[in-house]
Design an enzyme around this catalytic site. Structure first.
Site, PDB file in Angstrom:
ATOM      1  N   HIS A 356      13.438  -3.474  19.716  1.00  0.00           N
ATOM      2  CA  HIS A 356      12.843  -3.000  18.459  1.00  0.00           C
ATOM      3  C   HIS A 356      12.762  -4.043  17.361  1.00  0.00           C
ATOM      4  O   HIS A 356      12.388  -3.719  16.235  1.00  0.00           O
ATOM      5  CB  HIS A 356      13.636  -1.824  17.892  1.00  0.00           C
ATOM      6  N   LYS A 544      10.811   2.804   2.666  1.00  0.00           N
ATOM      7  CA  LYS A 544      11.372   2.287   3.917  1.00  0.00           C
ATOM      8  C   LYS A 544      12.659   1.563   3.555  1.00  0.00           C
ATOM      9  O   LYS A 544      12.979   1.425   2.374  1.00  0.00           O
ATOM     10  CB  LYS A 544      10.397   1.320   4.583  1.00  0.00           C
ATOM     11  N   ARG A 545      13.411   1.092   4.572  1.00  0.00           N
ATOM     12  CA  ARG A 545      14.593   0.295   4.269  1.00  0.00           C
ATOM     13  C   ARG A 545      14.217  -0.887   3.378  1.00  0.00           C
ATOM     14  O   ARG A 545      13.116  -1.426   3.474  1.00  0.00           O
ATOM     15  CB  ARG A 545      15.243  -0.214   5.575  1.00  0.00           C
ATOM     16  N   LYS A 550      10.278  -6.935   4.518  1.00  0.00           N
ATOM     17  CA  LYS A 550       9.357  -5.838   4.195  1.00  0.00           C
ATOM     18  C   LYS A 550       8.680  -6.054   2.846  1.00  0.00           C
ATOM     19  O   LYS A 550       7.735  -5.351   2.490  1.00  0.00           O
ATOM     20  CB  LYS A 550      10.092  -4.502   4.235  1.00  0.00           C
ATOM     21  N   THR A 652       6.607   2.856  11.630  1.00  0.00           N
ATOM     22  CA  THR A 652       6.179   4.194  12.036  1.00  0.00           C
ATOM     23  C   THR A 652       5.752   5.010  10.822  1.00  0.00           C
ATOM     24  O   THR A 652       4.955   5.933  10.955  1.00  0.00           O
ATOM     25  CB  THR A 652       7.301   4.935  12.801  1.00  0.00           C
ATOM     26  N   LYS A 656       2.613   7.885   9.891  1.00  0.00           N
ATOM     27  CA  LYS A 656       2.787   9.174   9.196  1.00  0.00           C
ATOM     28  C   LYS A 656       1.841   9.267   8.010  1.00  0.00           C
ATOM     29  O   LYS A 656       1.230  10.310   7.757  1.00  0.00           O
ATOM     30  CB  LYS A 656       4.246   9.324   8.723  1.00  0.00           C
TER      31      LYS A 656
END
Ligand code: 26W
Length: 811
Positions: A356, A544-545, A550, A652, A656
């Site tokens: 992952h 998100k985290r 990111k 992911t 969504k």
């Protein structure tokens, strides 16, 4: 699927309430009402569960076990009601009793036994396996405390323990009679018995693994699979081990505490490996308990151990459960008496592995000394696996010492979990096309060369039942009215929605639904954060985290830039925007925590500046979790998927958001690429460096953040704003962010991508003003989201990796 009418539901509910609480319904608290409802639904599910298990035992179908350190289930009541098909009856029935179903649902604690993407993926997979009639079960740890609760105090993240079991948990069933013993420490005695070397584990510390089972209900198909989570307990006092028989009370207490600590708390790191012995204990604990119970059950029902791989698949979610490989070997060798070659063949064919992440700092490796004393027999087995594997390497790559030591399972005083997972599995998959390509060509290229056939891609997915049907009932209704309800079982049918996008009445309804979802979100924002936001503004969301790769920082810097522009030019012509953030930082990750603080300080400054308030607002929503995501995603206009290209394995939430009609601003990273391929260039906004460019910089250098700073006044200004006291009296407060970008040359290309990011945002602004075009884009995104249902992903795992019969096609 449960068949019943409203009347009998009401009767059953009132009875259940009375039975449980001994008072009349109207005297009860909402918590009591929730508990009664949960318990009633659990009763319904129990019958299905029993039938499913009977069926599996009778047919002997191949069973899949999904081993994962994390299952991020969120709330279960709403999903269970939806899947057993009584949500409407229940809602109406309760309303007649003056009870609001949603209010009761909101009382359920999130089951937050995961950090982020990997844990939520495991939950979506369980839902899809059950809904596709695949006998697939989860195996993990029942952490007493889940992922910490985040509080924001003075702009800073404060972690509070997540005592999710304090009101009990109606969904789980403790199965003490199915407990297993897991052995730690001790010595291995080698004895010869009947001409065969046997290994006897002595003087070990036993830990009792007690399973708590939760039913995972399929969508209206009469199936309930099992999520089995293990809890660590001290074995009872009768257990004979020497130090206790002397009545050493303190030692006994110490033993009890150290045992219970194993399933006490989830590690809150999701991208950084630390060689903590407790984490190794957790990993072996659930893997050993899980495999022992699988084999026990298999044999009890007459299974032939030589056919194990025909009847059972064990999937490991990242390397965390890799000890499944040596543990299965141990059982086959030491308990079943198989020869090494047979045991190895069976193990490799039974186990498969998903990677992952490509972040090097996330790779798990354990110090040999620590490992050996904790798991002596497992260590011996790994040594032997490594010896045989290195022999293979020597014969394939004679003389290539460097390569072989790079690929070995044991090296540099450590045991490396990724090589062990690769060698001991028959399948290794990445989670999006680009990610798998990077694994093959770069991160795992040596292994790909050795075992080309083991590697494959399985692009992630999300369950549309939770992320569309349950979280966005209004959109679901519109879809049912326009294209029928076939998409619920066949999500690819969502494509038919595209045929309706020239119908202005459909577009009007789409816009109305989005607006209502935004109103609902605005209300939640006001309740939770005490900030009022305008649902007519663009809701621009990054949840998100929090992690450097990111690039929440880049998002924040562009808000700071926009703020500067608005101050310089109050007439700047932009559509008003609300910037929404949420996400948790690992408690020990200073830079990420500093980023949260920056966002909150920027929010404070902007939200209190009346000069810009009709144009922009910034919100950081506290305590991001599954249930909050369900509130945020349907009310989002713009989905920020802005990781440094190559770093986000898949993502992911991107799926969504598109499924709920948001427009994505994205780098060509992870599954964003596949989203772009689906919706076409006109329905997604792409910006930034591509993978080749990023990889080229990493390989050959040539990037200077300082140059960006010196040559772009916008960058210079916002970076100076980090350290000139504008957002905090303490000028050093955000220095770590500044230094990361300038002194350490911006590892994640925030400044390099900045200009193209701003252009992407300008484009969004223009597009949003053209209401009709925007609505169509939203519609195209919804119509093309079906392929990202985890039903598609799971079908690919089932046929391509597990070899399980996929029966759902015949439904
Ligand atoms: C050892 C500490 C640790 C714990 C968890 C390291 C790494 C992890 C996970 C692999 C992190 C994770 O959640 N990865 C995410 O997995 C998602 C599901 O495949 C992907 O969509 C995300 O891109 C990926 O970051």
């Amino acid at each position: 699927m449960v068949t019943m009418d409203k009347k009998s539901f009401k009767k059953a509910y009132v009875n259940k309430f009375l039975e449980m609480h001994g008072i009349e319904l109207k005297e009860g608290t909402n918590q009591q009402k929730y508990e009664a409802l949960g318990s009633l639904v659990r009763d319904y599910v129990t019958r299905t569960w029993l039938r499913t298990n009977k069926k599996y035992n009778k047919t002997g179908e191949k069973q899949v076990y999904y081993f994962s350190m994390e299952f991020l289930l969120g709330r279960l009541l709403g999903d269970a009601l939806l899947n057993i098909g009584i949500r409407d009856i229940c809602k109406e029935g309760l309303a007649e009793l003056n009870i609001d179903l949603q209010e009761l649902e909101n009382l359920e604690e999130d089951q937050g036994l995961g950090n982020g993407g990997l844990g939520r993926l495991a939950a979506c997979f369980l839902d899809s396996m059950a809904s596709l009639n695949i006998p697939g079960h989860g195996c993990g740890i029942r952490y007493k405390y889940g992922f910490f609760e985040q509080k924001i105090i003075d702009g800073k993240q404060v972690e509070v323990s997540d005592d999710w079991l304090r009101h009990g948990n109606v969904w789980e069933r403790r199965n003490s009679n199915k407990a297993e013993i897991v052995r730690f420490g001790g010595d291995i005695k080698v004895e010869e018995r009947n001409g065969r070397l046997t290994f006897v584990h002595v003087n070990y510390a036993p830990v009792l693994a007690v399973p708590y089972d939760t039913p995972i209900v399929g969508y209206k198909n009469g199936i309930a699979n099992t999520l089995r989570l293990w809890s660590a307990e001290a074995v009872s006092n009768e257990f004979d081990f020497s130090s206790f028989s002397r009545g050493d009370f303190l030692k006994a207490i110490e033993y009890k505490n150290s045992v219970e600590s194993i399933s006490q708390v989830l590690y809150p790191e999701d991208s950084f490996y630390e060689g903590k012995i407790l984490r190794l204990k957790q990993q072996y604990f659930f893997v050993s308990a899980g495999i022992q119970s699988i084999i026990r059950h298999f044999k009890k029902h007459g299974g032939n151990i030589f056919e194990l791989d025909d009847k059972i698949s064990i999937h490991i979610n990242d390397t965390h459960p890799t000890l499944a490989i040596p543990e299965l070997m141990r059982i086959l060798l030491d308990e079943e008496g198989l020869a090494w070659e047979d045991a190895w063949r069976i193990t490799e064919k039974t186990i498969s592995y998903t990677n992952h992440t490509i972040l090097a700092e996330a790779l798990e490796k354990w110090p040999i000394d620590m490992f050996k004393s904790l798991l002596p027999r497992i260590y011996m087995i790994i040594e032997e696996i490594n010896r045989r594997y290195c022999e293979e390497l020597w014969s394939k790559f004679p003389g290539q010492e460097n390569k072989i030591s790079r690929m070995a399972i044991i090296g540099n005083g450590q045991i490396r979990m990724a090589p062990l997972a690769i060698v001991g599995s028959h399948s290794i998959n990445g989670v999006a096309k680009l990610h798998t390509e990077i694994l093959k060509k770069k991160e795992m290229s040596d292994f790909y060369y050795l075992y080309p056939n083991k590697f494959n891609n399985k692009t992630n997915g999300i369950t549309h039942r939770r992320w569309l049907l349950k979280s966005n009932p209004k959109l679901t209704q519109l879809l049912c009215e326009t294209i029928g309800d076939g998409f619920i079982k066949h999500p690819l049918d969502l494509q038919n929605f595209e045929n309706h996008l020239n119908d202005t009445s459909v577009l009007d309804r789409l816009a109305k639904i989005k607006f209502e979802n935004k109103q609902k979100l605005a209300k939640i924002i006001f309740q939770n954060q005490n900030i009022s936001v305008d649902p007519k503004s663009i809701f621009d969301v990054q949840v998100k985290r929090i992690h450097a790769y990111k690039r929440q920082t880049m998002n924040c810097l562009r808000i700071m830039d926009l703020y500067n522009k608005l101050i310089d030019n109050p007439n700047l012509d932009i559509h008003p925007r609300t910037f929404i953030f949420a996400g948790k930082a690992a408690p020990g990750y200073y830079l990420a925590k500093n980023t949260i603080e920056l966002i909150n300080n920027v929010a404070d400054k902007i939200n209190n500046d009346s000069r810009v308030n009709d144009k922009i607002k910034v919100v950081f929503m506290e305590n991001y979790r599954v249930s909050l995501a369900e509130d945020i995603i349907p009310g989002t206009d713009v989905s920020e998927q802005i990781s440094t290209t190559t770093k986000e394995a898949s993502g992911t939430s991107n799926m969504k958001f598109m499924m709920n009609g948001a427009i994505t601003v994205a780098t060509l990273d992870g599954a964003n690429i596949e989203i772009k391929d689906e919706v076409g260039d006109d329905n997604i906004i792409i910006f930034g460096l591509n993978a080749d460019e990023v990889l080229n910089y990493y390989r050959n250098g040539g990037y200077s953040a300082l140059e960006m700073y010196n040559n772009d006044l916008r960058i210079k200004n916002v970076l100076n704003d980090l350290i000139n006291g504008k957002y905090h009296n303490d000028r050093d407060r955000f220095k770590s962010i500044y230094e990361n970008l300038i002194t350490y040359n911006d590892e994640f290309f925030v400044l390099k991508d900045f200009d193209s990011y701003l252009k992407a945002q300008d484009k969004i602004d223009k597009l949003y003003r053209n209401k009709r075009e925007w609505q169509k884009m939203c519609g195209v995104n919804i119509a093309h989201s079906g392929i990202f249902s985890s039903d598609r992903t799971i079908e690919q795992y089932a046929t391509g990796i597990w070899g399980s019969e996929v029966l759902y096609k015949n439904l």
